[in-house]
Design a protein around this motif. Structure first.
Motif, mmCIF file in Angstrom:
data_model
loop_
_atom_site.group_PDB
_atom_site.id
_atom_site.type_symbol
_atom_site.label_atom_id
_atom_site.label_comp_id
_atom_site.label_asym_id
_atom_site.label_seq_id
_atom_site.Cartn_x
_atom_site.Cartn_y
_atom_site.Cartn_z
ATOM 1 N N LEU A 44 45.483 66.295 41.676
ATOM 2 C CA LEU A 44 46.532 66.427 42.514
ATOM 3 C C LEU A 44 46.777 67.088 43.778
ATOM 4 C CD1 LEU A 44 49.042 66.857 39.296
ATOM 5 C CD2 LEU A 44 49.171 64.848 40.903
ATOM 6 N N VAL A 45 45.867 68.028 44.000
ATOM 7 C CA VAL A 45 45.632 68.883 45.118
ATOM 8 C C VAL A 45 45.435 67.743 46.343
ATOM 9 C CG1 VAL A 45 44.632 70.435 46.718
ATOM 10 C CG2 VAL A 45 44.894 70.858 44.189
ATOM 11 N N GLY A 46 44.514 66.699 46.120
ATOM 12 C CA GLY A 46 44.447 65.715 47.061
ATOM 13 C C GLY A 46 45.578 64.924 47.178
ATOM 14 N N HIS A 47 46.599 64.516 46.040
ATOM 15 C CA HIS A 47 47.627 63.792 46.480
ATOM 16 C C HIS A 47 48.862 64.429 47.204
ATOM 17 C CE1 HIS A 47 45.986 60.450 43.817
ATOM 18 N NE2 HIS A 47 45.891 61.427 42.833
ATOM 19 N N ARG A 48 48.891 65.717 46.869
ATOM 20 C CA ARG A 48 49.742 66.453 48.008
ATOM 21 C C ARG A 48 49.317 66.878 49.213
ATOM 22 N NH1 ARG A 48 50.472 69.616 43.167
ATOM 23 N NH2 ARG A 48 48.557 71.026 43.411
ATOM 24 N N LYS A 49 48.059 66.750 49.535
ATOM 25 C CA LYS A 49 47.353 66.710 50.652
ATOM 26 C C LYS A 49 47.740 65.184 51.506
ATOM 27 C CE LYS A 49 45.100 68.280 54.366
ATOM 28 N NZ LYS A 49 45.864 69.452 55.267
ATOM 29 N N GLY A 50 47.549 64.297 50.570
ATOM 30 C CA GLY A 50 47.888 63.080 50.978
ATOM 31 C C GLY A 50 49.142 62.632 51.584
ATOM 32 N N ALA A 51 50.296 63.269 50.568
ATOM 33 C CA ALA A 51 51.697 63.170 51.093
ATOM 34 C C ALA A 51 52.149 63.932 52.624
ATOM 35 C CB ALA A 51 52.532 63.972 50.205
ATOM 36 N N GLU A 52 51.051 64.825 52.792
ATOM 37 C CA GLU A 52 51.210 65.585 54.061
ATOM 38 C C GLU A 52 51.063 64.630 55.251
ATOM 39 O OE1 GLU A 52 52.838 68.599 54.903
ATOM 40 O OE2 GLU A 52 53.425 68.677 52.854
ATOM 41 N N ARG A 53 49.723 63.923 54.786
ATOM 42 C CA ARG A 53 49.375 62.992 55.820
ATOM 43 C C ARG A 53 50.147 61.781 56.085
ATOM 44 N NH1 ARG A 53 46.663 65.119 58.809
ATOM 45 N NH2 ARG A 53 44.639 65.749 57.433
ATOM 46 N N THR A 83 47.905 60.998 32.040
ATOM 47 C CA THR A 83 49.508 61.410 31.925
ATOM 48 C C THR A 83 49.738 62.417 32.991
ATOM 49 O OG1 THR A 83 49.383 60.907 29.537
ATOM 50 C CG2 THR A 83 51.080 61.950 30.589
ATOM 51 N N GLU A 84 48.945 63.453 33.185
ATOM 52 C CA GLU A 84 48.925 64.332 33.900
ATOM 53 C C GLU A 84 49.185 64.170 35.500
ATOM 54 O OE1 GLU A 84 47.074 68.887 35.233
ATOM 55 O OE2 GLU A 84 45.718 67.495 34.135
ATOM 56 N N LEU A 89 52.009 62.505 40.287
ATOM 57 C CA LEU A 89 52.447 61.562 41.365
ATOM 58 C C LEU A 89 53.763 61.361 41.513
ATOM 59 C CD1 LEU A 89 49.122 59.005 41.083
ATOM 60 C CD2 LEU A 89 50.023 60.443 42.971
ATOM 61 N N MET A 90 54.488 61.265 40.272
ATOM 62 C CA MET A 90 55.994 60.606 40.324
ATOM 63 C C MET A 90 56.424 61.744 40.809
ATOM 64 S SD MET A 90 55.974 57.832 39.610
ATOM 65 C CE MET A 90 54.783 56.398 38.913
ATOM 66 N N SER A 91 56.293 62.960 40.641
ATOM 67 C CA SER A 91 56.816 64.320 40.988
ATOM 68 C C SER A 91 56.814 64.483 42.509
ATOM 69 C CB SER A 91 56.418 65.521 40.177
ATOM 70 O OG SER A 91 56.730 66.656 40.892
ATOM 71 N N ILE A 92 55.424 64.111 43.114
ATOM 72 C CA ILE A 92 55.351 64.121 44.511
ATOM 73 C C ILE A 92 56.178 63.111 45.293
ATOM 74 C CG2 ILE A 92 53.578 63.883 46.129
ATOM 75 C CD1 ILE A 92 51.521 64.668 44.376
ATOM 76 N N PHE A 93 56.342 61.982 44.675
ATOM 77 C CA PHE A 93 57.309 60.960 45.136
ATOM 78 C C PHE A 93 58.595 61.244 45.499
ATOM 79 C CE2 PHE A 93 54.341 57.405 43.068
ATOM 80 C CZ PHE A 93 53.278 57.629 44.175
ATOM 81 N N ALA A 94 58.995 61.966 44.363
ATOM 82 C CA ALA A 94 60.541 62.453 43.958
ATOM 83 C C ALA A 94 60.565 63.533 45.418
ATOM 84 C CB ALA A 94 60.936 62.928 42.827
ATOM 85 N N ARG A 95 59.633 64.416 45.269
ATOM 86 C CA ARG A 95 59.933 65.622 46.304
ATOM 87 C C ARG A 95 59.797 64.912 47.734
ATOM 88 N NH1 ARG A 95 56.814 68.411 43.509
ATOM 89 N NH2 ARG A 95 54.617 68.161 44.678
ATOM 90 N N TYR A 96 59.017 64.322 47.997
ATOM 91 C CA TYR A 96 58.767 63.499 49.321
ATOM 92 C C TYR A 96 60.109 63.100 49.886
ATOM 93 C CZ TYR A 96 57.421 60.718 53.332
ATOM 94 O OH TYR A 96 57.267 60.417 54.471
ATOM 95 N N ILE A 97 60.707 62.007 48.621
ATOM 96 C CA ILE A 97 62.125 61.556 49.332
ATOM 97 C C ILE A 97 63.131 62.543 49.701
ATOM 98 C CG2 ILE A 97 63.933 60.278 48.538
ATOM 99 C CD1 ILE A 97 61.781 58.594 46.927
#
Length: 253
Positions: A44-53, A83-84, A89-97
Motif C-alpha cells: 500500500l505504500v507503493g499505491h500511495r506513492k503512485g497516487a502522488e505520481r 482484502t487488505e 486501494l478503495m480508501s486511496i481512491f476516495a481520499r484522492y477525490i
C-alpha cells in the motif's frame, strides 16, 4: 532542466520531422506494489506513492498537448488481491477525490470514471458522481479513471444494452454497427486513445480498452509507476510524434 513540453519540442526539432500530437494518452499504471516490496515496504505504500505520481502527471499533461488522459487504476481482476490491499486501494481512491477536487476544478480538469460501479462502496460511488458533476463543464484536460474496469466486461455490458434496445424495438438488427456499439461503451463520447503506455516492464495490455485501442500506438517502459516522471512522459510523447500511423494504409500513403 527542461520542462516536459520543452523536452518534447526539442526531440521534434532534432528529428526535423513534423510533430504528431498524442491528443489522448492512456496509461496502465503498473508496478506500485513491486516498487514497495523491493524496498521492504507494504504494497500500500507503493499505491500511495503512485497516487502522488498521478497528481504530477495530470498537472503536466496539458503542457504536452494532451487533452485526454485515461488512467487504469483498478481492474475487474484486481478483486483477487488480498482484502487488505483492495480496501486500502478503495480508501486511496476516495481520499484522492476528496483532496484533489478543488485543485482539479481550479486547473480546468474534467474528471470522469469508467468501469462497473455496482460493486464499489456507496460512499465511493457518491464521491465519483459528485466530482463528475462538479467538473463536467471544464475543458483544459479530460481525465478518465478506470475503476473496476475490464475491457471484456465493458463489451459484454454494451452488447447487453444493444440486445435490450433491439428487443424493445428501439433499434433494428440491421442497424447494429460499430457506431452503435461504441455509443453504448463506458467511453461513449471519449475519443479513442492515440497512445497507450504501460509501466513496470510488463508487455501485456491486460484487458485495457481493447475496442478503443485497436489502432493505438503502444509504449512499454521498464520504469515502475511511482518512478514515472513527467520528463519520461515527455520523451514518450515526443517519440510518438515521429511515428507513422497508417491505420491499414500502405507505408507513405
Amino acid at each position: 532542466m527542461l520542462k516536459g513540453q520543452e523536452l518534447a519540442a526539442k526531440d521534434n526539432r532534432t528529428s526535423g520531422q513534423p510533430q504528431r500530437v498524442a491528443d489522448h494518452v492512456a496509461i496502465i499504471m503498473d508496478g506500485n506494489g513491486r516498487w514497495a516490496t523491493e524496498r521492504g515496504w507494504p504494497r500500500l505504500v507503493g499505491h500511495r506513492k503512485g497516487a502522488e505520481r498521478v497528481k504530477q502527471i495530470v498537472r503536466c499533461a496539458p503542457d504536452l498537448g494532451i487533452s485526454w488522459l485515461t488512467l487504469y487504476a483498478f481492474s475487474t481482476e484486481n478483486w483477487k488481491r488480498s482484502t487488505e490491499e483492495v480496501l486500502g486501494l478503495m480508501s486511496i481512491f476516495a481520499r484522492y477525490i476528496e483532496r484533489e477536487a478543488d485543485r482539479l476544478a481550479a486547473e480546468g480538469v474534467r474528471m470522469r470514471f469508467i468501469g462497473d460501479r455496482s460493486r464499489l462502496d456507496p460512499k465511493l460511488r457518491s464521491l465519483m458522481a459528485g466530482i463528475e458533476t462538479r467538473t463536467a463543464p471544464l475543458k483544459r484536460l479530460n481525465l478518465t479513471i478506470a475503476i473496476n474496469y475490464g475491457g471484456r466486461d465493458e463489451l459484454v455490458r454494451a452488447a447487453a444494452r444493444l440486445a435490450l434496445d433491439v428487443a424493445a424495438g428501439r433499434l433494428h438488427p440491421d442497424d447494429v454497427d460499430e457506431a452503435e456499439l461504441t455509443a453504448r461503451l463506458d467511453t461513449a463520447g471519449i475519443p479513442d486513445p492515440d497512445l497507450v503506455i504501460r509501466t513496470s516492464g510488463e508487455t501485456r495490455t491486460s484487458n485495457f480498452l481493447p475496442w478503443q485501442a485497436a489502432y493505438a500506438e503502444y509504449e512499454f517502459t521498464q520504469t515502475m509507476w511511482p518512478d514515472f516522471l513527467p520528463a519520461e512522459l515527455a520523451r514518450i510523447v515526443g517519440s510518438f510524434g515521429q511515428r507513422e500511423r497508417r491505420f491499414g494504409a500502405a507505408q507513405g500513403a
